[in-house]
Design a protein around this motif. Structure first.
Motif, PDB file in Angstrom:
ATOM      1  N   GLN A   1      10.280  14.253 -13.576  1.00 26.42           N
ATOM      2  CA  GLN A   1       9.137  14.023 -13.401  1.00 26.42           C
ATOM      3  C   GLN A   1       8.904  13.345 -14.342  1.00 26.42           C
TER       4      GLN A   1
ATOM      5  N   ARG B   1       4.499  11.532 -10.864  1.00 26.32           N
ATOM      6  CA  ARG B   1       5.538  11.548 -10.116  1.00 26.32           C
ATOM      7  C   ARG B   1       7.297  12.539 -10.434  1.00 26.32           C
ATOM      8  N   CYS B   2       7.489  12.896  -8.686  1.00 24.41           N
ATOM      9  CA  CYS B   2       9.046  13.609  -8.958  1.00 24.41           C
ATOM     10  C   CYS B   2      10.224  12.978  -8.109  1.00 24.41           C
ATOM     11  N   ASP B   3      11.280  13.130  -8.758  1.00 22.28           N
ATOM     12  CA  ASP B   3      12.107  13.107  -8.205  1.00 22.28           C
ATOM     13  C   ASP B   3      13.137  14.142  -7.734  1.00 22.28           C
TER      14      ASP B   3
ATOM     15  N   SER C   1      19.041  14.771  -5.251  1.00 16.12           N
ATOM     16  CA  SER C   1      19.399  14.267  -3.687  1.00 16.12           C
ATOM     17  C   SER C   1      19.757  14.796  -3.443  1.00 16.12           C
TER      18      SER C   1
ATOM     19  N   ARG D   1       4.792  12.514   0.025  1.00 15.10           N
ATOM     20  CA  ARG D   1       6.418  12.388   0.082  1.00 15.10           C
ATOM     21  C   ARG D   1       7.132  11.339   1.011  1.00 15.10           C
TER      22      ARG D   1
ATOM     23  N   SER E   1      11.745  12.111  -0.103  1.00 14.25           N
ATOM     24  CA  SER E   1      12.331  11.905  -1.599  1.00 14.25           C
ATOM     25  C   SER E   1      11.949  11.955  -2.290  1.00 14.25           C
ATOM     26  N   VAL E   2      11.593  10.964  -2.875  1.00 12.15           N
ATOM     27  CA  VAL E   2       9.853  10.861  -4.186  1.00 12.15           C
ATOM     28  C   VAL E   2       8.853  11.673  -3.487  1.00 12.15           C
ATOM     29  N   SER E   3       8.285  12.240  -4.469  1.00 10.62           N
ATOM     30  CA  SER E   3       6.846  12.873  -4.367  1.00 10.62           C
ATOM     31  C   SER E   3       5.428  12.402  -5.494  1.00 10.62           C
ATOM     32  N   THR E   4       4.299  12.009  -4.993  1.00 11.03           N
ATOM     33  CA  THR E   4       3.832  11.966  -5.755  1.00 11.03           C
ATOM     34  C   THR E   4       2.700  12.987  -5.592  1.00 11.03           C
TER      35      THR E   4
ATOM     36  N   CYS F   1       7.511  20.298 -10.546  1.00 13.10           N
ATOM     37  CA  CYS F   1       7.729  20.219  -9.358  1.00 13.10           C
ATOM     38  C   CYS F   1       9.163  20.490  -9.347  1.00 13.10           C
TER      39      CYS F   1
ATOM     40  N   SER G   1      12.931  21.359  -6.244  1.00 12.84           N
ATOM     41  CA  SER G   1      13.130  21.088  -4.926  1.00 12.84           C
ATOM     42  C   SER G   1      14.325  21.335  -4.838  1.00 12.84           C
TER      43      SER G   1
END
Lengths: 115, 114
Positions: free
Chosen positions: A6, A22-24, A27, A69, A73-76, A92, A94
């Motif tokens: 994040q 931001r959140c990554d 994968s 999202r 993938s990436v979310s804001t 965040c 996943s």
């Protein structure tokens, strides 16, 4: 492998400004959650993304809050016109499965302070 | 209303003694229950979960939890506490069926005293 990341880790802003968090996710994880952790309040569910389905936005506290999202993938998470009560840690998480009770893997959080 | 409760804000226990952190829930349908732990300055980590099957679930770091349907509880236990177990513990439950939304308790701070 890499965990959930994040950014930023800390954010100080003035009341009325907009912020983006931001959140990554990990994968391959199809589920993504946003939570808010306030002192003494536990974790408050904000929004959930599951694959390509419409997100569950039932936890967003007001229309100042929104999330997207991109590409699964990436979310804001965006907070418009921030208020002092928005100060909290935003987490965040996943999950690896789109269905079923999968374990959530949490990021380190973004600590937001609204002055 | 669907909810999860952790009735104790803080639990103190002496090192080497057994510990229990309580959680009760109220949901429709089959409950899917989780425990997470948050160590100081670190993110939440998964400890264990109950989906179905044996009521006693074993997890990470020697923790276990017992699902009790009649009492709608899912208490976290460990036979012998360590100082390093001191952390913030959260119980979580899936809300209803056909959804993947979870609600978390307010957390219980565990302090293990040397």
């Amino acid at each position: 492998g890499a965990g959930v990341s994040q950014s930023p880790s800390n954010k100080v802003t003035e009341k009325g400004k907009d912020v983006e968090l931001r959140c990554d996710p990990i994968s391959g994880h199809t589920a993504l959650y946003w939570y808010r952790q306030s002192l003494g309040q536990g974790l408050e569910f904000l929004i959930y993304f599951q694959g390509n389905s419409a997100p569950d936005k039932s936890g967003l506290p007001s229309d100042r809050f929104s999330a997207e999202r991109t590409g699964g993938s990436v979310s804001t998470l965006t907070i418009q016109r921030t208020q002092q009560e928005d100060s909290a840690v935003y987490l965040c998480a996943s999950g690896e499965r789109a269905i079923g009770p999968s374990t959530q893997y949490f990021g380190p959080g973004t600590r937001l302070l609204v002055l | 209303a669907q909810s999860v409760a952790q009735p104790e804000d803080q639990v103190n226990v002496a090192e080497g003694n057994p510990l229990t952190v309580k959680c009760t829930y109220s949901v429709s349908g089959n409950p899917y229950l989780f425990w997470y732990v948050q160590y100081p300055n670190r993110g939440l980590q998964f400890l264990l979960k109950y989906i179905t099957g044996d009521n006693l679930v074993k997890g990470s770091y020697g923790f276990e939890a017992e699902f009790n349907k009649s009492q709608t509880s899912f208490h976290l236990k460990k036979p012998s506490a360590l100082v390093s177990d001191s952390a913030l513990y959260f119980c979580a439950v899936r809300v209803g069926s056909g959804t993947y939304k979870y609600i978390f308790g307010t957390g219980t701070r565990l302090k293990v005293l040397a």
